[in-house]
Design a protein around this motif. Structure first.
Motif, PDB file in Angstrom:
ATOM      1  N   ILE A  30       0.840  -1.204   0.000  1.00 39.86           N
ATOM      2  CA  ILE A  30       0.000   0.000   0.000  1.00 39.86           C
ATOM      3  C   ILE A  30       0.871   1.249   0.000  1.00 39.86           C
ATOM      4  O   ILE A  30       0.626   2.210  -0.748  1.00 39.86           O
ATOM      5  CB  ILE A  30      -0.936  -0.012   1.227  1.00 39.86           C
ATOM      6  CG1 ILE A  30      -1.981  -1.123   1.084  1.00 39.86           C
ATOM      7  CG2 ILE A  30      -1.629   1.334   1.389  1.00 39.86           C
ATOM      8  CD1 ILE A  30      -2.836  -1.315   2.318  1.00 39.86           C
ATOM      9  N   ALA A  84      -4.888  -3.617  -0.584  1.00 43.35           N
ATOM     10  CA  ALA A  84      -3.654  -3.381  -1.351  1.00 43.35           C
ATOM     11  C   ALA A  84      -3.862  -3.516  -2.868  1.00 43.35           C
ATOM     12  O   ALA A  84      -3.492  -2.608  -3.620  1.00 43.35           O
ATOM     13  CB  ALA A  84      -2.549  -4.317  -0.870  1.00 43.35           C
ATOM     14  N   LEU A  87      -6.179  -0.625  -4.249  1.00 41.81           N
ATOM     15  CA  LEU A  87      -5.449   0.632  -4.383  1.00 41.81           C
ATOM     16  C   LEU A  87      -4.433   0.575  -5.526  1.00 41.81           C
ATOM     17  O   LEU A  87      -4.241   1.563  -6.246  1.00 41.81           O
ATOM     18  CB  LEU A  87      -4.740   0.958  -3.071  1.00 41.81           C
ATOM     19  CG  LEU A  87      -5.613   1.488  -1.928  1.00 41.81           C
ATOM     20  CD1 LEU A  87      -4.773   1.689  -0.675  1.00 41.81           C
ATOM     21  CD2 LEU A  87      -6.306   2.785  -2.327  1.00 41.81           C
TER      22      LEU A  87
END
Length: 255
Positions: A30, A84, A87
């Protein structure tokens, strides 16, 4: 006796250490996504998938499975394979289609969480040889493999649209009912035949030759295996259906 007790405690915590490593890699991915370093964020998710596969196997091999470990694993998976990759997909390509991009990324996250919840509820009542729906680590690995293959953010809008379609498709496959092989029947303690060792060696060779292409091909094949197994089973059932009996008219008796 005390040393043996301490050893058992150390073994019991080992799966949780792998799960924590999975969570750490997801959090790191991330951070790298927010930095725009997609080339590093993608493999971090892939390494998290490996740790996720190992923690469950280690728990089964050592007999240290627990409700706490299962809950910890689900929470870590939510971060590493839900937040994760969602994004990553948005930062890499979906931001180019803002009206549909962020809802698609959120859809991936929601479907991933629903997939985890369904797995936790059904894991004791379904055939352990198969997963119902695409597992969230596999969906995350598919996105990571695509980004790893082409880490530069796409400059053409149609590529971003294809990425959006991929994200939505993966989300729907996670909450779908297609069956995927779990490979839980593979016994790591059993002696391997020479042909199995040769196969493992060939896999390592292919990874060494071109890891990006190999990982992309493997993830695509696994993602497609669920619908393919369904269509194959449907064709077999249709082929096994008996032909309808044709009514014949009985001959009338002579007067």
């Amino acid at each position: 006796m005390r040393r043996a007790r301490n050893f058992r405690r150390g073994v019991a915590i080992l799966p949780s250490l792998f799960t924590t490593g999975n969570l750490f890699l997801g959090f790191w991915a991330i951070g790298k996504t927010l930095d725009g370093d997609y080339a590093l964020a993608a493999p971090l998710i892939g390494f998290a998938v490996i740790l996720d596969m190992l923690d469950g196997r280690i728990a089964r091999l050592t007999g240290t499975q627990s409700a706490f470990g299962a809950e910890l694993d689900s929470l870590a998976d939510t971060v590493s394979f839900g937040v994760a990759p969602a994004l990553l997909a948005y930062g890499w390509a979906l931001h180019s289609v803002p009206r549909a991009g962020w809802p698609a990324a959120f859809l991936f996250l929601v479907c991933g969480v629903l997939r985890l919840a369904r797995f936790n509820v059904q894991k004791n009542v379904v055939d352990s040889r198969f997963f119902v729906g695409l597992p969230i680590p596999a969906a995350a690995a598919q996105l990571a493999a695509v980004v790893l293959f082409a880490p530069e953010a796409p400059s053409q809008r149609w590529v971003a649209v294809l990425a959006l379609a991929l994200v939505v498709t993966l989300a729907l496959l996670m909450v779908g009912t297609f069956r995927y092989h779990s490979f839980k029947g593979v016994d790591l303690r059993r002696r391997r035949r020479s042909i199995s060792v040769l196969g493992i060696a060939i896999v390592f060779l292919l990874v060494a030759l071109d890891p990006k292409v190999f990982l992309l091909v493997v993830t695509v094949l696994y993602t497609l295996s669920g619908p393919a197994l369904y269509l194959l089973g449907l064709a077999r059932r249709r082929g096994a259906e008996p032909e309808p009996a044709v009514a014949t008219e009985e001959p009338q008796a002579a007067p």
